[in-house]
Scaffold this active site. Structure first.
Site, short mmCIF file in Angstrom:
data_model
loop_
_atom_site.label_atom_id
_atom_site.label_comp_id
_atom_site.label_asym_id
_atom_site.label_seq_id
_atom_site.Cartn_x
_atom_site.Cartn_y
_atom_site.Cartn_z
N GLU A 88 0.85 -1.08 -0.10
CA GLU A 88 0.03 -0.22 0.04
C GLU A 88 0.67 1.44 -0.21
OE1 GLU A 88 -1.91 -1.20 3.70
OE2 GLU A 88 -1.17 0.64 4.56
N CYS A 101 3.75 8.57 0.24
CA CYS A 101 4.11 7.51 1.39
C CYS A 101 4.42 6.11 0.61
CB CYS A 101 3.28 7.46 2.52
SG CYS A 101 3.80 6.28 3.80
N CYS A 108 6.15 -6.69 7.54
CA CYS A 108 7.72 -5.91 8.26
C CYS A 108 7.73 -7.06 9.18
CB CYS A 108 7.29 -5.00 9.01
SG CYS A 108 8.50 -3.75 9.69
N CYS A 112 6.40 -4.05 16.13
CA CYS A 112 5.74 -2.89 16.79
C CYS A 112 4.28 -3.29 16.99
CB CYS A 112 5.92 -1.46 16.24
SG CYS A 112 7.73 -0.89 15.62
N CYS A 115 1.25 -1.37 15.42
CA CYS A 115 1.53 -1.02 14.10
C CYS A 115 0.94 -2.42 13.30
CB CYS A 115 2.81 -1.21 13.50
SG CYS A 115 3.00 -0.79 11.63
N CYS A 334 -0.36 3.19 8.47
CA CYS A 334 0.57 1.88 8.09
C CYS A 334 0.15 0.64 8.30
CB CYS A 334 1.74 2.05 9.25
SG CYS A 334 3.25 1.49 8.43
#
Ligand code: SAH
Length: 347
Positions: A88, A101, A108, A112, A115, A334
């Site tokens: 995205e 962005c 990932c 975190c 997120c 995100c």
């Protein structure tokens, strides 16, 4: 199949000359690639060459799967890659220009707690050309060309940890900055990291004047570990030293990101320790209220409490602002849109 966008103009020229094509054709082809045009649309390239290229290479590695437009004009994109993966990107419109962005990885592995990008782990790194292609695709979608760009600024703040995909990200930066290509100045690009200290130093040594943004989210190591696993590896002191080093090498003011999470990092004591931590070197602090992710049990700090937090910091002479949340109504944060998509696909 190789991606042509992974090559610089020189590399493309070398590649095409080795196939027996004349040199001047690579410049024409590179021009088309920067405009997001696939082989069939390369009208000044003869049919025989086009079919030769089609057998061997990919010119346009992604298409727009979904485009959402927020009330505040923010555009959120879900791109479908040639291998079926989805990533995205978000286009934010400001008075001074348009900022895209981009994602640097599919998923990932940083973990975190707040997120959405990391919920399903890392699938794979994106290549330089795949990062570049996000810009080319959205630029084209908004009527821009390579010469008259609709995208003025780029932030590496989508899914992924850019410094965990170091070589591809560096190559992307060089390509997007190239005069032959989109020619976007390093000063108009920001790279955001959760704080991979050795890579931050390595990046500083390259002395590219890219803006470095560091996701801090707590000034207390023990608290930071609760929300960011990477804090078990690098201390805040090490991160601050790397930030100072970055400034020395690039002369770019370092930006800290601080997501306000209720009860986790938003007390007066947090603000006071934060002010001490940021004292004595050139930096700026961006506060943003958490954009809650449904899978996680975390809430945003209330608006008035966030204002109070900002006021304490300003009284302690910290250069800080609260960032507007953009595109909240369209899964703006995100990894949220990709995540919603994956959930529906698996349902
Ligand atoms: N891996 C990089 C870049 C991607 S995240 C990094 O950690 O910096 C970009 C920024 O958005 C980071 O500051 C990240 O902490 C923040 N972020 C992620 N999810 C968020 C959410 N749900 N609400 C608010 N900010 C979020």
């Amino acid at each position: 199949m190789k991606l042509l966008l992974d090559m610089s103009l020189e590399e493309l020229t070398e590649e095409l000359v080795s196939l027996g094509l004349p040199k001047y054709k690579s410049k024409q082809i590179y021009g088309w690639l920067m405009r997001g045009v696939d082989f069939d649309g390369m009208t000044d390239i003869d049919k025989k060459t086009r079919s030769l290229l089609k057998e061997r290479y990919i010119a346009v590695p992604m298409s727009i799967q979904t485009k959402l437009i927020s009330k505040d004009k923010t555009q959120k994109y879900l791109f479908r890659l040639y291998d079926g993966n989805v990533i995205e990107g978000v286009l934010m419109k400001y008075k001074y220009g348009n900022t895209l962005c981009v994602s640097t990885q599919i998923g990932c592995r940083m973990g975190c707690k707040f997120c959405a990008s990391t919920l399903n782990g890392l699938v794979r790194n994106l290549t330089a050309g795949e990062i570049l292609s996000q810009i080319i695709t959205v630029n084209k979608e908004n009527g821009g060309t390579a010469e008259k760009r609709e995208i003025t600024n780029v932030v590496l703040m989508g899914s992924g940890e850019p410094l965990d995909n170091f070589d591809n990200v560096i190559k992307f930066l060089q390509q997007v900055n190239s005069k032959d290509g989109l020619n976007i100045s390093y000063r108009n690009i920001s790279l955001s990291t959760c704080g991979l200290v050795p890579e931050m130093k390595r990046f500083a040594d390259m002395a590219m004047p890219v803006n470095l943004t560091i996701s801090l989210h707590s000034p207390i190591d023990e608290r930071r570990k609760e929300i960011m696993p990477i804090a078990n590896k690098y201390s805040i002191k090490e991160i601050i030293d790397a930030a100072k080093y970055y400034f020395e090498k690039t002369k770019r003011r370092v930006i800290f990101e601080y997501t306000l999470i209720e009860g986790k990092n938003d007390t007066r004591q947090d603000a006071e320790i934060l002010a001490k931590t940021l004292k004595g070197f050139s930096n700026h602090l961006n506060l943003i209220r958490l954009n809650p992710v449904s899978e996680r049990n975390l809430r945003a700090t209330k608006n008035d409490k966030a204002q109070e937090f900002l006021t304490i910091l300003q009284e302690l002479n910290v250069s800080a602002t609260i960032r507007r949340q953009m595109g909240v109504d369209i899964n703006g944060a995100c990894g949220q849109l990709r995540n919603t998509y994956l959930k529906n696909e698996n349902a």
